[in-house]
Structure formats: C-alpha cells, structure tokens
Design a protein around this motif. Structure first.
Motif, mmCIF file in Angstrom:
data_model
loop_
_atom_site.group_PDB
_atom_site.id
_atom_site.type_symbol
_atom_site.label_atom_id
_atom_site.label_comp_id
_atom_site.label_asym_id
_atom_site.label_seq_id
_atom_site.Cartn_x
_atom_site.Cartn_y
_atom_site.Cartn_z
ATOM 1 N N ILE A 1 0.849 -1.188 0.000
ATOM 2 C CA ILE A 1 0.000 0.000 0.000
ATOM 3 C C ILE A 1 0.888 1.242 0.000
ATOM 4 C CG2 ILE A 1 -1.779 1.284 1.256
ATOM 5 C CD1 ILE A 1 -2.778 -1.479 0.458
ATOM 6 N N ASP A 2 0.637 2.159 -0.916
ATOM 7 C CA ASP A 2 1.330 3.446 -0.917
ATOM 8 C C ASP A 2 0.588 4.393 0.018
ATOM 9 O OD1 ASP A 2 3.339 3.049 -3.052
ATOM 10 O OD2 ASP A 2 1.558 2.745 -4.284
ATOM 11 N N ILE A 3 1.267 4.838 1.061
ATOM 12 C CA ILE A 3 0.674 5.851 1.936
ATOM 13 C C ILE A 3 0.797 7.205 1.248
ATOM 14 C CG2 ILE A 3 0.828 7.032 4.160
ATOM 15 C CD1 ILE A 3 -0.171 4.175 4.432
ATOM 16 N N HIS B 1 3.878 9.411 -1.507
ATOM 17 C CA HIS B 1 5.221 9.664 -2.036
ATOM 18 C C HIS B 1 5.349 11.144 -2.372
ATOM 19 C CE1 HIS B 1 5.856 5.423 -2.004
ATOM 20 N NE2 HIS B 1 4.812 5.230 -2.781
ATOM 21 N N MET B 2 4.487 11.939 -1.770
ATOM 22 C CA MET B 2 4.474 13.374 -2.019
ATOM 23 C C MET B 2 4.914 14.175 -0.795
ATOM 24 S SD MET B 2 3.576 13.380 -5.154
ATOM 25 C CE MET B 2 3.237 15.084 -5.466
ATOM 26 N N VAL B 3 5.581 13.522 0.146
ATOM 27 C CA VAL B 3 6.119 14.230 1.306
ATOM 28 C C VAL B 3 7.228 15.157 0.812
ATOM 29 C CG1 VAL B 3 7.361 13.937 3.498
ATOM 30 C CG2 VAL B 3 5.534 12.324 2.851
ATOM 31 N N MET B 4 7.252 16.363 1.329
ATOM 32 C CA MET B 4 8.317 17.295 0.958
ATOM 33 C C MET B 4 9.660 16.674 1.355
ATOM 34 S SD MET B 4 6.821 19.842 -0.447
ATOM 35 C CE MET B 4 8.020 21.141 -0.443
ATOM 36 N N PRO B 5 10.723 16.863 0.566
ATOM 37 C CA PRO B 5 12.005 16.225 0.854
ATOM 38 C C PRO B 5 12.476 16.455 2.299
ATOM 39 C CG PRO B 5 12.073 17.255 -1.291
ATOM 40 C CD PRO B 5 10.763 17.660 -0.664
ATOM 41 N N LYS B 6 12.768 15.330 2.966
ATOM 42 C CA LYS B 6 13.309 15.286 4.326
ATOM 43 C C LYS B 6 12.397 15.925 5.373
ATOM 44 C CE LYS B 6 18.026 15.109 2.657
ATOM 45 N NZ LYS B 6 18.359 13.752 2.948
ATOM 46 N N ASN B 7 11.122 16.093 5.064
ATOM 47 C CA ASN B 7 10.183 16.728 5.986
ATOM 48 C C ASN B 7 9.575 15.671 6.905
ATOM 49 O OD1 ASN B 7 8.064 18.063 7.286
ATOM 50 N ND2 ASN B 7 7.755 19.428 5.537
ATOM 51 N N MET B 8 10.278 15.405 7.995
ATOM 52 C CA MET B 8 9.841 14.360 8.919
ATOM 53 C C MET B 8 8.562 14.738 9.642
ATOM 54 S SD MET B 8 13.268 12.567 10.315
ATOM 55 C CE MET B 8 14.085 14.057 10.836
ATOM 56 N N ALA B 9 8.337 16.018 9.910
ATOM 57 C CA ALA B 9 7.100 16.433 10.576
ATOM 58 C C ALA B 9 5.893 16.117 9.698
ATOM 59 C CB ALA B 9 7.164 17.921 10.913
ATOM 60 N N GLN B 10 5.986 16.394 8.408
ATOM 61 C CA GLN B 10 4.886 16.103 7.491
ATOM 62 C C GLN B 10 4.651 14.595 7.401
ATOM 63 O OE1 GLN B 10 5.593 17.095 3.373
ATOM 64 N NE2 GLN B 10 3.421 16.995 2.849
ATOM 65 N N ALA B 11 5.716 13.827 7.251
ATOM 66 C CA ALA B 11 5.588 12.369 7.157
ATOM 67 C C ALA B 11 5.008 11.795 8.448
ATOM 68 C CB ALA B 11 6.945 11.744 6.853
ATOM 69 N N ALA B 12 5.468 12.293 9.590
ATOM 70 C CA ALA B 12 4.966 11.810 10.877
ATOM 71 C C ALA B 12 3.478 12.122 11.022
ATOM 72 C CB ALA B 12 5.762 12.430 12.014
ATOM 73 N N PHE B 13 3.062 13.314 10.598
ATOM 74 C CA PHE B 13 1.649 13.681 10.669
ATOM 75 C C PHE B 13 0.803 12.714 9.837
ATOM 76 C CE2 PHE B 13 -2.067 15.874 8.965
ATOM 77 C CZ PHE B 13 -2.688 16.297 10.134
ATOM 78 N N ILE B 14 1.264 12.414 8.644
ATOM 79 C CA ILE B 14 0.526 11.490 7.774
ATOM 80 C C ILE B 14 0.446 10.108 8.408
ATOM 81 C CG2 ILE B 14 0.562 10.294 5.539
ATOM 82 C CD1 ILE B 14 1.884 12.917 4.408
ATOM 83 N N MET B 15 1.591 9.588 8.859
ATOM 84 C CA MET B 15 1.607 8.239 9.443
ATOM 85 C C MET B 15 0.810 8.179 10.742
ATOM 86 S SD MET B 15 2.959 6.114 7.461
ATOM 87 C CE MET B 15 2.914 4.726 8.583
ATOM 88 N N ARG B 16 0.960 9.174 11.573
ATOM 89 C CA ARG B 16 0.269 9.212 12.865
ATOM 90 C C ARG B 16 -1.249 9.126 12.665
ATOM 91 N NH1 ARG B 16 1.683 11.199 17.901
ATOM 92 N NH2 ARG B 16 -0.055 12.037 19.082
ATOM 93 N N ASN B 17 -1.729 9.694 11.588
ATOM 94 C CA ASN B 17 -3.159 9.741 11.353
ATOM 95 C C ASN B 17 -3.699 8.594 10.512
ATOM 96 O OD1 ASN B 17 -4.277 12.255 12.656
ATOM 97 N ND2 ASN B 17 -2.452 13.034 11.640
ATOM 98 N N CYS B 18 -2.835 7.695 10.063
ATOM 99 C CA CYS B 18 -3.376 6.581 9.270
ATOM 100 C C CYS B 18 -2.933 5.197 9.745
ATOM 101 C CB CYS B 18 -3.062 6.774 7.791
ATOM 102 S SG CYS B 18 -1.374 6.502 7.331
ATOM 103 N N TYR B 19 -1.809 5.044 10.440
ATOM 104 C CA TYR B 19 -1.319 3.686 10.699
ATOM 105 C C TYR B 19 -2.242 2.871 11.584
ATOM 106 C CZ TYR B 19 0.617 4.338 15.454
ATOM 107 O OH TYR B 19 0.788 4.543 16.799
ATOM 108 N N LYS B 20 -2.990 3.508 12.455
ATOM 109 C CA LYS B 20 -3.876 2.761 13.361
ATOM 110 C C LYS B 20 -5.059 2.143 12.621
ATOM 111 C CE LYS B 20 -2.553 5.622 17.193
ATOM 112 N NZ LYS B 20 -2.948 6.631 18.152
ATOM 113 N N GLN B 21 -5.288 2.553 11.387
ATOM 114 C CA GLN B 21 -6.382 2.001 10.604
ATOM 115 C C GLN B 21 -6.007 0.669 9.948
ATOM 116 O OE1 GLN B 21 -9.181 3.632 11.110
ATOM 117 N NE2 GLN B 21 -7.916 5.072 12.235
#
Length: 160
Positions: free
Chosen positions: A34-36, A38-58
C-alpha cells in the motif's frame, strides 16, 4: 497475507518506488503493498509523521510500514525497527518515531551491524525490504536486532 505500506519523499516520477515494490514482491510474493504517500516534501519528517500518525492505526495488526524519509542522515545511519500498537515500522533512526507514536514506541530494535554484507546508498531497497521479509517469515527480531531504549527523539512543533 502480509500488508506492507510505504511512505517516502521520492515523488512518483522516478524509479525508487517501483524498485522497492518489485524487491518486496520478489522477497514476499504474497504481500499486499500500500502506498501511503510519495508526495512528502524532501526530508520533511514532521509532514511524514503527521501522515503516518493519522493513518497507521487504521491498518490491521502486524502491518509493516517502511518509513523512507531522511534515511541518508550523515551522522546517524542506524536502521531500527519500531513496534507500537501491534504495528512494525522500519526505517532510519532519525527521530521520526517520536513524532508518530503517542508516548514513544513500545519497543525499539536496532539492527545489528553484521546483518547486511555491505552498506548501500539505497537502504530502502536492500535493507528495509530484507528486514520486512524477515519479519514476515521468522519474526524473531532478536536474531537480527537488539532491543534498545536509546534512539533519536524529536520534539513536535508546539504553538506559542
């Protein structure tokens, strides 16, 4: 059937996503990938964490998440497996996991140095995929990693 997700800052116009998916399917033919994003801004861990934090529990328990953000950090290129709420996260020890989990991860494993024959500039392709395959096939993390309480932590941005 194992589920493996991928989040990256690679975009969709290069070979990275296809190469990692191909390798995963070669190692784990029965996997659902599953592709969560691939449009995270380069090296933007805060953006990636926000996305993962809000979807991984599903996702169902035992889902494996490849976190392909800022994996080439110069001073700390250690690979870790993070276990939290029945999910596995594979990635670099770059601090993102402290932003994804609520109170820090339940368990953190540092991949042993002698597991991979050589270091590469594309750890997502050669190392993360092998770790995912190992989790699916054996799941005894102590064979490839050592449990640790020492991992990089980042503080989330807070309004003032």
């Amino acid at each position: 059937m194992p589920i493996i997700t991928i989040i990256s800052d690679w975009n969709n116009n290069d070979f990275y996503v296809g190469a990692v998916k191909g390798r995963l399917l070669s190692l784990i033919p029965e996997a659902t990938i599953i592709d969560i994003s691939h449009m995270v801004m380069p090296k933007n861990m805060a953006q990636a964490a926000f996305i993962m934090r809000n979807c991984y529990k599903q996702f169902p328990k035992n889902t494996i998440h490849l976190i392909c953000i800022d994996t080439d950090k110069k001073n700390n290129n250690n690979k870790i497996i993070v276990c939290d709420e029945g999910q596995y996260f594979i990635g670099a020890d770059n601090g993102i996991y402290s932003l994804i989990t609520n109170d820090g991860p339940e368990k953190v494993y540092r991949i042993k140095d002698n597991i991979f024959k050589e270091k590469t500039t594309f750890p997502e392709l050669y190392e993360f995929t092998e770790i995912a395959a190992y989790i699916v096939k054996d799941n005894n993390l102590n064979k490839i990693a050592e449990e640790t309480t020492s991992y990089e932590k980042l503080l989330p941005l807070r309004p003032q």
